[in-house]
Write a protein that holds these residues in place. Structure first.
Motif, PDB file in Angstrom:
ATOM      1  N   UNK A   1       0.814  -1.221   0.000  1.00  6.79           N
ATOM      2  CA  UNK A   1       0.000   0.000   0.000  1.00  6.79           C
ATOM      3  C   UNK A   1       0.844   1.267   0.000  1.00  6.79           C
ATOM      4  N   UNK A   2       1.989   1.245   0.656  1.00  7.28           N
ATOM      5  CA  UNK A   2       2.847   2.430   0.709  1.00  7.28           C
ATOM      6  C   UNK A   2       3.460   2.735  -0.664  1.00  7.28           C
ATOM      7  N   UNK A   3       3.966   1.707  -1.326  1.00  9.07           N
ATOM      8  CA  UNK A   3       4.543   1.882  -2.656  1.00  9.07           C
ATOM      9  C   UNK A   3       3.465   2.326  -3.638  1.00  9.07           C
ATOM     10  N   UNK A   4       2.322   1.661  -3.602  1.00  8.01           N
ATOM     11  CA  UNK A   4       1.229   2.015  -4.509  1.00  8.01           C
ATOM     12  C   UNK A   4       0.739   3.437  -4.279  1.00  8.01           C
ATOM     13  N   UNK A   5       0.668   3.863  -3.032  1.00  6.79           N
ATOM     14  CA  UNK A   5       0.201   5.222  -2.729  1.00  6.79           C
ATOM     15  C   UNK A   5       1.159   6.265  -3.299  1.00  6.79           C
ATOM     16  N   UNK A   6       2.449   6.034  -3.149  1.00  2.00           N
ATOM     17  CA  UNK A   6       3.437   6.977  -3.693  1.00  2.00           C
ATOM     18  C   UNK A   6       3.323   7.028  -5.214  1.00  2.00           C
ATOM     19  N   UNK A   7       3.228   5.862  -5.850  1.00  2.00           N
ATOM     20  CA  UNK A   7       3.117   5.822  -7.294  1.00  2.00           C
ATOM     21  C   UNK A   7       1.848   6.505  -7.768  1.00  2.00           C
ATOM     22  N   UNK A   8       0.738   6.208  -7.132  1.00  2.00           N
ATOM     23  CA  UNK A   8      -0.537   6.815  -7.533  1.00  2.00           C
ATOM     24  C   UNK A   8      -0.514   8.328  -7.358  1.00  2.00           C
ATOM     25  N   UNK A   9       0.073   8.796  -6.287  1.00  2.00           N
ATOM     26  CA  UNK A   9       0.111  10.225  -6.005  1.00  2.00           C
ATOM     27  C   UNK A   9       1.024  10.978  -6.980  1.00  2.00           C
ATOM     28  N   UNK A  10       2.220  10.448  -7.189  1.00  2.00           N
ATOM     29  CA  UNK A  10       3.210  11.165  -7.986  1.00  2.00           C
ATOM     30  C   UNK A  10       3.081  10.948  -9.478  1.00  2.00           C
ATOM     31  N   UNK A  11       2.474   9.843  -9.895  1.00  2.00           N
ATOM     32  CA  UNK A  11       2.342   9.609 -11.328  1.00  2.00           C
ATOM     33  C   UNK A  11       0.967  10.001 -11.851  1.00  2.00           C
ATOM     34  N   UNK A  12       0.074  10.359 -10.937  1.00  2.00           N
ATOM     35  CA  UNK A  12      -1.257  10.768 -11.343  1.00  2.00           C
ATOM     36  C   UNK A  12      -2.162   9.628 -11.767  1.00  2.00           C
ATOM     37  N   UNK A  13      -1.839   8.409 -11.346  1.00  2.00           N
ATOM     38  CA  UNK A  13      -2.679   7.254 -11.708  1.00  2.00           C
ATOM     39  C   UNK A  13      -3.955   7.240 -10.885  1.00  2.00           C
TER      40      UNK A  13
END
Length: 81
Positions: free
Chosen positions: A69-81
């Motif tokens: 969840x931590x990795x996914x949250x960072x990716x979703x937030x910073x990549x705009x997914x």
């Protein structure tokens, strides 16, 4: 990535000869797998800040990161997914 420590050593050598955002995603994956989560998340953050369209690379390298969840949250937030 079967042996993250060896991967980090290879990345050190590769970065001596070339540079690229793909190498940052590889480094992040190796660090995260090598129990260096804090440093791995920092490298991932930098990679996403510089090259957000490469976010798919982290999941190609380590598909199980989709469940973190931590990795996914960072990716979703910073990549705009």
């Amino acid at each position: 990535i079967q042996e993250p420590q060896m991967g980090l050593e290879i990345l050190d050598e590769a970065e001596y000869y070339t540079c690229g955002m793909e190498l940052m995603y590889c480094r992040a994956a190796c660090l995260l797998l090598n129990d260096s989560k804090e440093e791995g998340l920092l490298v991932l953050h930098d990679a996403l800040s510089d090259y957000p369209e490469g976010s798919y690379l982290i999941y190609e390298l380590v598909p199980s990161f989709r469940q973190d969840s931590e990795i996914s949250a960072i990716i979703n937030y910073l990549s705009g997914e």
